[in-house]
Design an enzyme around this catalytic site. Sequence first.
Site, short mmCIF file in Angstrom:
data_model
loop_
_atom_site.label_atom_id
_atom_site.label_comp_id
_atom_site.label_asym_id
_atom_site.label_seq_id
_atom_site.Cartn_x
_atom_site.Cartn_y
_atom_site.Cartn_z
CD GLU A 79 8.06 -22.63 16.87
OE1 GLU A 79 8.30 -21.57 16.30
OE2 GLU A 79 8.61 -23.71 16.56
CB CYS A 111 10.99 -27.29 15.69
SG CYS A 111 9.82 -26.42 14.66
CG HIS A 233 12.01 -30.74 12.95
ND1 HIS A 233 10.73 -30.65 13.44
CD2 HIS A 233 12.21 -29.61 12.22
CE1 HIS A 233 10.19 -29.51 13.03
NE2 HIS A 233 11.06 -28.87 12.29
P1 HMG Z 1 8.62 -22.90 -2.21
O1 HMG Z 1 9.37 -21.74 -2.76
O2 HMG Z 1 7.14 -22.84 -2.25
O3 HMG Z 1 8.95 -24.23 -2.94
O4 HMG Z 1 9.13 -23.10 -0.72
P2 HMG Z 1 10.18 -24.63 -3.91
O5 HMG Z 1 10.08 -23.87 -5.17
O6 HMG Z 1 11.45 -24.61 -3.12
O7 HMG Z 1 9.74 -26.12 -4.23
C1 HMG Z 1 9.67 -27.07 -3.22
C2 HMG Z 1 10.01 -28.41 -3.84
O8 HMG Z 1 8.96 -28.78 -4.73
C3 HMG Z 1 11.28 -28.38 -4.70
O9 HMG Z 1 11.94 -29.62 -4.50
C4 HMG Z 1 10.73 -28.30 -6.11
O10 HMG Z 1 11.61 -28.82 -7.10
C5 HMG Z 1 9.51 -29.18 -5.99
P3 HMG Z 1 13.46 -29.64 -3.98
O11 HMG Z 1 14.27 -28.98 -5.01
O12 HMG Z 1 13.46 -28.88 -2.66
O13 HMG Z 1 13.77 -31.10 -3.79
N1 HMG Z 1 8.49 -28.97 -7.02
C6 HMG Z 1 7.82 -29.97 -7.62
N2 HMG Z 1 7.89 -31.31 -7.49
C7 HMG Z 1 7.06 -32.08 -8.26
N3 HMG Z 1 6.20 -31.55 -9.16
C8 HMG Z 1 6.10 -30.22 -9.34
C9 HMG Z 1 6.94 -29.36 -8.54
N4 HMG Z 1 7.08 -28.02 -8.45
C10 HMG Z 1 8.04 -27.79 -7.52
N5 HMG Z 1 5.25 -29.72 -10.21
C11 HMG Z 1 9.39 -24.03 1.48
C12 HMG Z 1 9.09 -24.34 0.00
C13 HMG Z 1 9.47 -25.33 2.23
C14 HMG Z 1 10.73 -23.30 1.59
C15 HMG Z 1 8.26 -23.12 2.06
O14 HMG Z 1 7.06 -23.87 2.09
C16 HMG Z 1 8.56 -22.60 3.45
O15 HMG Z 1 9.15 -21.53 3.60
N6 HMG Z 1 8.15 -23.34 4.52
C17 HMG Z 1 8.43 -22.94 5.91
C18 HMG Z 1 9.88 -23.14 6.29
C19 HMG Z 1 10.27 -24.60 6.46
O16 HMG Z 1 9.45 -25.47 6.65
N7 HMG Z 1 11.60 -24.86 6.47
C20 HMG Z 1 12.12 -26.19 6.74
C21 HMG Z 1 13.45 -26.19 7.46
S1 HMG Z 1 13.44 -25.14 8.89
C22 HMG Z 1 12.65 -26.09 10.11
O17 HMG Z 1 12.46 -27.26 9.95
C23 HMG Z 1 12.19 -25.38 11.35
C24 HMG Z 1 10.71 -25.08 11.39
O18 HMG Z 1 9.99 -26.26 11.68
C25 HMG Z 1 10.41 -23.96 12.40
C26 HMG Z 1 10.90 -24.14 13.83
O19 HMG Z 1 12.00 -24.60 14.12
O20 HMG Z 1 10.14 -23.69 14.70
C27 HMG Z 1 10.18 -24.55 10.06
#
Ligand code: HMG
Length: 384
Positions: A79, A111, A233
Amino acid sequence: MNVGIDKINFYVPPYYVNMVELAQARAVDPNKFLIGIGQSEMAVSPKTQDIVTFATNAAKEMLTKEDLASIDMIIVGTESSIDESKASAVVLHRLLGIQPFARSFEIKEACYGATAGVQMAKNHVALNPNSKVLVIASDVARYGLKSGGEPTQGAGAVAILISQNPRLLVLEEENLSFTQDIYDFWRPIGYDYPLVDGPLSNETYVQAFQKVWQEYQKRYERTLKDFSAFSFHIPYTKMGKKALLSILETETSEEQTRLLEQYEASICYSRRVGNLYTGSLYLGFISLLENSKTLKEGDRIGFFSYGSGSVAELFSGKLVKNYHEHLNTQDHQKLLNQRQALSIREYEQMFEDSLDIHQSATFADPTPYSIIKIENTIREYRES
Ligand code: HMG
């Protein structure tokens, strides 16, 4: 006839950022990245390395003269394409020296792309037993500096050779795909970075896994006991774990421990690289093979492929006798260990220094197959 993965190799660019330093620079608790997201290091690519650079480096070392003479199809799942029209597979075909009577093209569905390639390759070899197919997953995962997705970036490629009588894994006939028209992550034409609804993407990933798993069990009369491990993935290492945990709730603690231990083996490399987009599932598979202490011949591996937008697929394969003799564990660890750590300032400068294809230029990146010249918008790659 047995058809499957005969060889598999990965390549990542020679730079990375430490996630503790990135967290500190972004005024975030480092444990959010280390534990919450599950990433320790993140691969960073310079403007002189693109999907062709990654793909060629991933494939070159693993292919013999006999392979180059037998490959009659090259499929690149990506992609991060470098041209709206010409497929990177055509450039790759020349750089690798594959015999001329071959089909070369690119596949796109976020992906998921490379998995479509693997399934197409399997069917092609089943009909043409003497042929071999090279499937490449190559991408640059970028969301932008200081963006929500920044800690889930990465870059690199996985090269997979599909053939009859494979030395690593026989792909089984069981597979199930699931398509859903949603906007969890997408990149409109002309956008440098994807648009992403992070929480929705996490939710749909887990739901897609649950849906295919439920239907798969019904169609193929399978239970978790039939699987020695799952390869997911891995956009970040916590993601696949969330999906796996969601189907383990009703299992015994022994069963949970068994599959979670294998999951940990599958994320060793991704934890140090980040998201490879199409390649992440297959980097996880390499990590599983090279880091699991208990896998053995005949074990069934489940593969969960997910591409935003979205298409998911669950499929399976069985490990071949003596598969461990064909792994490149030391080379892979060396590749990861020899990378150069960037300070946050260096990473940000590298990130912002983008390639301008409208400007003729020459470059001195010593990395094999890096871009050495731009002329008339055409990229020339280092071949010596
Ligand atoms: P965010 O808002 O920065 O993070 O987004 P959050 O607030 O959701 O926190 C993440 C985790 O950290 C949470 O854990 C928190 O509790 C924890 P969870 O509740 O999820 O188990 N946390 C802590 N843990 C320990 N100590 C602390 C602490 N603070 C918080 N102090 C997000 C995170 C992944 C959404 C963001 O980085 C993002 O948008 N990433 C890109 C999208 C993505 O990777 N999505 C995955 C699924 S989609 C997919 O896999 C397809 C993809 O590869 C693309 C394609 O297909 O081409 C992305």
